[in-house]
Design a protein around this motif. Sequence first.
Motif, PDB file in Angstrom:
ATOM      1  N   THR A 118      -0.355 -13.345  -3.063  1.00 23.98           N
ATOM      2  CA  THR A 118       0.944 -13.016  -2.486  1.00 23.98           C
ATOM      3  C   THR A 118       2.035 -12.980  -3.544  1.00 23.98           C
ATOM      4  OG1 THR A 118       0.291 -14.032  -0.401  1.00 23.98           O
ATOM      5  CG2 THR A 118       2.646 -13.704  -0.755  1.00 23.98           C
ATOM      6  N   LEU A 119       2.085 -13.992  -4.390  1.00 20.55           N
ATOM      7  CA  LEU A 119       3.124 -14.025  -5.426  1.00 20.55           C
ATOM      8  C   LEU A 119       2.934 -12.921  -6.462  1.00 20.55           C
ATOM      9  CD1 LEU A 119       3.531 -17.867  -5.988  1.00 20.55           C
ATOM     10  CD2 LEU A 119       5.040 -16.312  -4.744  1.00 20.55           C
ATOM     11  N   SER A 120       1.693 -12.614  -6.797  1.00 23.61           N
ATOM     12  CA  SER A 120       1.437 -11.551  -7.771  1.00 23.61           C
ATOM     13  C   SER A 120       1.844 -10.193  -7.228  1.00 23.61           C
ATOM     14  CB  SER A 120      -0.035 -11.521  -8.165  1.00 23.61           C
ATOM     15  OG  SER A 120      -0.406 -12.727  -8.752  1.00 23.61           O
ATOM     16  N   ILE A 121       1.469  -9.910  -5.995  1.00 23.19           N
ATOM     17  CA  ILE A 121       1.834  -8.633  -5.390  1.00 23.19           C
ATOM     18  C   ILE A 121       3.341  -8.546  -5.185  1.00 23.19           C
ATOM     19  CG2 ILE A 121       1.539  -7.168  -3.349  1.00 23.19           C
ATOM     20  CD1 ILE A 121      -0.879  -7.232  -5.206  1.00 23.19           C
ATOM     21  N   LEU A 122       3.973  -9.654  -4.812  1.00 27.32           N
ATOM     22  CA  LEU A 122       5.428  -9.673  -4.674  1.00 27.32           C
ATOM     23  C   LEU A 122       6.102  -9.389  -6.014  1.00 27.32           C
ATOM     24  CD1 LEU A 122       7.935 -10.252  -2.904  1.00 27.32           C
ATOM     25  CD2 LEU A 122       7.730 -12.639  -3.617  1.00 27.32           C
ATOM     26  N   ALA A 123       5.620 -10.006  -7.080  1.00 25.89           N
ATOM     27  CA  ALA A 123       6.201  -9.784  -8.407  1.00 25.89           C
ATOM     28  C   ALA A 123       6.037  -8.328  -8.844  1.00 25.89           C
ATOM     29  CB  ALA A 123       5.558 -10.725  -9.427  1.00 25.89           C
ATOM     30  N   VAL A 124       4.870  -7.766  -8.627  1.00 25.85           N
ATOM     31  CA  VAL A 124       4.654  -6.363  -9.002  1.00 25.85           C
ATOM     32  C   VAL A 124       5.513  -5.452  -8.141  1.00 25.85           C
ATOM     33  CG1 VAL A 124       2.941  -4.506  -9.014  1.00 25.85           C
ATOM     34  CG2 VAL A 124       2.364  -6.732  -9.960  1.00 25.85           C
ATOM     35  N   GLY A 125       5.629  -5.750  -6.855  1.00 22.97           N
ATOM     36  CA  GLY A 125       6.470  -4.941  -5.970  1.00 22.97           C
ATOM     37  C   GLY A 125       7.933  -4.955  -6.390  1.00 22.97           C
ATOM     38  N   ILE A 126       8.448  -6.133  -6.709  1.00 27.43           N
ATOM     39  CA  ILE A 126       9.846  -6.236  -7.167  1.00 27.43           C
ATOM     40  C   ILE A 126      10.030  -5.485  -8.484  1.00 27.43           C
ATOM     41  CG2 ILE A 126      11.570  -7.863  -8.063  1.00 27.43           C
ATOM     42  CD1 ILE A 126      10.549  -9.851  -5.938  1.00 27.43           C
ATOM     43  N   TYR A 127       9.067  -5.646  -9.376  1.00 29.40           N
ATOM     44  CA  TYR A 127       9.126  -4.942 -10.653  1.00 29.40           C
ATOM     45  C   TYR A 127       9.146  -3.429 -10.444  1.00 29.40           C
ATOM     46  CZ  TYR A 127       7.476  -2.861 -14.961  1.00 29.40           C
ATOM     47  OH  TYR A 127       7.337  -2.051 -16.042  1.00 29.40           O
ATOM     48  N   LEU A 128       8.286  -2.926  -9.570  1.00 28.35           N
ATOM     49  CA  LEU A 128       8.226  -1.486  -9.339  1.00 28.35           C
ATOM     50  C   LEU A 128       9.486  -0.968  -8.663  1.00 28.35           C
ATOM     51  CD1 LEU A 128       4.498  -1.018  -8.288  1.00 28.35           C
ATOM     52  CD2 LEU A 128       5.572  -0.337 -10.441  1.00 28.35           C
ATOM     53  N   VAL A 129      10.087  -1.758  -7.757  1.00 30.36           N
ATOM     54  CA  VAL A 129      11.339  -1.342  -7.134  1.00 30.36           C
ATOM     55  C   VAL A 129      12.441  -1.203  -8.183  1.00 30.36           C
ATOM     56  CG1 VAL A 129      13.208  -2.138  -5.606  1.00 30.36           C
ATOM     57  CG2 VAL A 129      10.835  -2.181  -4.816  1.00 30.36           C
ATOM     58  N   PHE A 130      12.563  -2.202  -9.069  1.00 27.89           N
ATOM     59  CA  PHE A 130      13.577  -2.112 -10.113  1.00 27.89           C
ATOM     60  C   PHE A 130      13.281  -0.960 -11.080  1.00 27.89           C
ATOM     61  CE2 PHE A 130      14.626  -6.632  -9.107  1.00 27.89           C
ATOM     62  CZ  PHE A 130      15.948  -6.389  -8.743  1.00 27.89           C
ATOM     63  N   HIS A 131      12.021  -0.754 -11.376  1.00 27.49           N
ATOM     64  CA  HIS A 131      11.644   0.350 -12.252  1.00 27.49           C
ATOM     65  C   HIS A 131      11.999   1.693 -11.634  1.00 27.49           C
ATOM     66  CE1 HIS A 131       9.468   2.522 -15.301  1.00 27.49           C
ATOM     67  NE2 HIS A 131       8.766   3.149 -14.370  1.00 27.49           N
ATOM     68  N   LEU A 132      11.736   1.840 -10.342  1.00 22.51           N
ATOM     69  CA  LEU A 132      12.065   3.098  -9.666  1.00 22.51           C
ATOM     70  C   LEU A 132      13.569   3.287  -9.546  1.00 22.51           C
ATOM     71  CD1 LEU A 132       9.326   3.130  -6.896  1.00 22.51           C
ATOM     72  CD2 LEU A 132       9.471   4.615  -8.889  1.00 22.51           C
ATOM     73  N   LEU A 133      14.298   2.197  -9.320  1.00 22.97           N
ATOM     74  CA  LEU A 133      15.760   2.314  -9.240  1.00 22.97           C
ATOM     75  C   LEU A 133      16.356   2.708 -10.598  1.00 22.97           C
ATOM     76  CD1 LEU A 133      16.681  -0.720  -6.959  1.00 22.97           C
ATOM     77  CD2 LEU A 133      16.800   1.726  -6.395  1.00 22.97           C
ATOM     78  N   GLN A 134      15.781   2.207 -11.681  1.00 24.24           N
ATOM     79  CA  GLN A 134      16.261   2.559 -13.012  1.00 24.24           C
ATOM     80  C   GLN A 134      16.000   4.009 -13.355  1.00 24.24           C
ATOM     81  OE1 GLN A 134      14.445  -0.006 -15.862  1.00 24.24           O
ATOM     82  NE2 GLN A 134      16.325  -1.139 -16.234  1.00 24.24           N
ATOM     83  N   SER A 135      14.876   4.540 -12.889  1.00 26.20           N
ATOM     84  CA  SER A 135      14.499   5.891 -13.274  1.00 26.20           C
ATOM     85  C   SER A 135      15.227   6.959 -12.471  1.00 26.20           C
ATOM     86  CB  SER A 135      12.988   6.077 -13.139  1.00 26.20           C
ATOM     87  OG  SER A 135      12.604   5.961 -11.799  1.00 26.20           O
ATOM     88  N   THR A 136      15.939   6.573 -11.408  1.00 29.55           N
ATOM     89  CA  THR A 136      16.660   7.590 -10.615  1.00 29.55           C
ATOM     90  C   THR A 136      18.058   7.766 -11.103  1.00 29.55           C
ATOM     91  OG1 THR A 136      17.305   5.956  -8.952  1.00 29.55           O
ATOM     92  CG2 THR A 136      15.310   7.253  -8.560  1.00 29.55           C
TER      93      THR A 136
END
Length: 136
Positions: A118-136
Amino acid sequence: MAEITEYKKPVKVGDRRVHMANERTFLAWVRTSIGIMAFGFVLERFALFIKQMSYILGESSMGKALQPSDGSSSIAGIFLVGLGALLCPLAFIRYKKVERQIDDDTYLPSPVLNMLLTLSILAVGIYLVFHLLQST
């Protein structure tokens, strides 16, 4: 001649349904680890695809240059493949531990593997959200 036969104590099986449920849970963890590894592989390959497309196209149809990936998608993909690979042996260890506890009639649930996933998937999910927000 008299044959010497050794008496073997029968293995205590307990309720077979409980053991089969434990095995189904183990197989679900294995499927989850394969799914996480597949997602990480796709994420890493997609980052490579974007990098190659940026070199091939040079410019997008909108007139601005495509920016090659900074490599963070590849890192996230590699992390997910590693997480999936780690999850499979941990699931096997948990399976054997629960099997022994069922046989001894001392089963106690352990949320360690659930929390790790759960914590690993949450960390990757948060990371990907920030990554996608940065790239837009």
